[in-house]
Design an enzyme around this catalytic site. Sequence first.
Site, PDB file in Angstrom:
ATOM      1  N   MET A  35       0.279   6.289 -10.931  1.00 48.58           N
ATOM      2  CA  MET A  35      -0.726   5.247 -11.158  1.00 48.58           C
ATOM      3  C   MET A  35      -0.390   3.922 -10.481  1.00 48.58           C
ATOM      4  O   MET A  35      -0.791   2.859 -10.960  1.00 48.58           O
ATOM      5  CB  MET A  35      -0.920   5.032 -12.669  1.00 48.58           C
ATOM      6  CG  MET A  35      -1.404   6.265 -13.414  1.00 48.58           C
ATOM      7  SD  MET A  35      -2.942   6.937 -12.753  1.00 48.58           S
ATOM      8  CE  MET A  35      -4.090   5.714 -13.385  1.00 48.58           C
ATOM      9  N   HIS A  78      -7.056  14.101  -7.094  1.00 46.59           N
ATOM     10  CA  HIS A  78      -8.006  13.154  -7.688  1.00 46.59           C
ATOM     11  C   HIS A  78      -9.083  13.941  -8.437  1.00 46.59           C
ATOM     12  O   HIS A  78      -9.593  14.941  -7.922  1.00 46.59           O
ATOM     13  CB  HIS A  78      -8.639  12.305  -6.574  1.00 46.59           C
ATOM     14  CG  HIS A  78      -9.605  11.298  -7.092  1.00 46.59           C
ATOM     15  ND1 HIS A  78      -9.192  10.145  -7.741  1.00 46.59           N
ATOM     16  CD2 HIS A  78     -10.964  11.279  -7.105  1.00 46.59           C
ATOM     17  CE1 HIS A  78     -10.257   9.464  -8.115  1.00 46.59           C
ATOM     18  NE2 HIS A  78     -11.338  10.130  -7.744  1.00 46.59           N
ATOM     19  N   ASP A 113      -7.856   6.978  -2.361  1.00 49.98           N
ATOM     20  CA  ASP A 113      -8.663   8.209  -2.455  1.00 49.98           C
ATOM     21  C   ASP A 113      -9.521   8.467  -1.217  1.00 49.98           C
ATOM     22  O   ASP A 113     -10.665   8.930  -1.328  1.00 49.98           O
ATOM     23  CB  ASP A 113      -9.552   8.178  -3.726  1.00 49.98           C
ATOM     24  CG  ASP A 113      -8.718   8.048  -4.993  1.00 49.98           C
ATOM     25  OD1 ASP A 113      -7.600   8.594  -5.022  1.00 49.98           O
ATOM     26  OD2 ASP A 113      -9.173   7.384  -5.941  1.00 49.98           O
TER      27      ASP A 113
HETATM   28  C1  GRF Z   1      -4.992  14.116 -13.025  1.00 56.82           C
HETATM   29  O1  GRF Z   1      -6.220  14.254 -13.647  1.00 56.82           O
HETATM   30  C2  GRF Z   1      -5.158  13.679 -11.610  1.00 56.82           C
HETATM   31  O2  GRF Z   1      -6.374  14.074 -11.061  1.00 56.82           O
HETATM   32  C3  GRF Z   1      -5.101  12.189 -11.671  1.00 56.82           C
HETATM   33  O3  GRF Z   1      -4.202  11.909 -12.709  1.00 56.82           O
HETATM   34  C4  GRF Z   1      -4.192  12.980 -13.632  1.00 56.82           C
HETATM   35  C5  GRF Z   1      -2.758  13.340 -13.872  1.00 56.82           C
HETATM   36  O4  GRF Z   1      -2.639  14.260 -14.904  1.00 56.82           O
HETATM   37  N1  GRF Z   1      -4.697  11.647 -10.404  1.00 56.82           N
HETATM   38  P1  GRF Z   1      -1.212  14.900 -15.234  1.00 56.82           P
HETATM   39  O5  GRF Z   1      -0.256  13.736 -15.480  1.00 56.82           O
HETATM   40  O6  GRF Z   1      -0.801  15.746 -14.085  1.00 56.82           O
HETATM   41  O7  GRF Z   1      -1.439  15.674 -16.476  1.00 56.82           O
END
Ligand code: GRF
Length: 207
Positions: free
Chosen positions: A106, A125, A161
């Site tokens: 993030m 994404h 993205d």
């Molecule tokens: C996923 O939904 C991905 O698309 C987004 O962040 C989320 C991460 O989920 N970029 P996780 O931590 O892998 O469960």
Amino acid sequence: MSSLEILSNSTSSSNSVTILGVLASGSGSNLEAIANAIAKGQLQAQIAVVIYNESDAFAKQRAEKFGIPAILVNHRDYKSRKDLDRSIIELLNQHNVDLVIMAGWMRIVTQVLIDAFPERILNIHPSLLPSFKGIHAIEQAFTYGVKITGCTVHLLSLEVDSGKILKQAAVPVLANDTLEDLQKRIQVQEHIIYPLAIAEYSQTLAS
Ligand code: GRF
């Protein structure tokens, strides 16, 4: 042919093992899906390191379950995004990483990280890009009322993205879906296409 058969076929012609470094901020379910695909021999790769930036990220526990070193790099300890990226690059290089896998990372990255791993950083994404970029993709697609959404694996670029699309899966929005229902169904597809995309892209790089 099932997804798993495609996955096995796409990796069987090469014996080389791709060294992955995974960046995660949260739950790490994609990390786990990738680690499972490796454990089952469906993906010829090794996760050398997981880097996480939130001390309570469940991704850390998931990494430890698979015996993967997990290293906390807290972005709050750095003066700038570039400094954070330099520290990440150092760790990735120490672990001889070939491909960087962003799995719910993030933080916005800088050109410093992109230049260190040109065309070797993948992201997932939760929308059918180029629709619904950014952090509220599922919610925006749901609110907009689209009938089909999905997920996308793409190469990382400086613009969020927007990098080259490697793989997508479509997910229908059903009449009685809640946001949570849709979210879960998208994640199921993420867990299928991310290991597949890594296998196929590794093959492309090796050929
Ligand atoms: C996923 O939904 C991905 O698309 C987004 O962040 C989320 C991460 O989920 N970029 P996780 O931590 O892998 O469960």
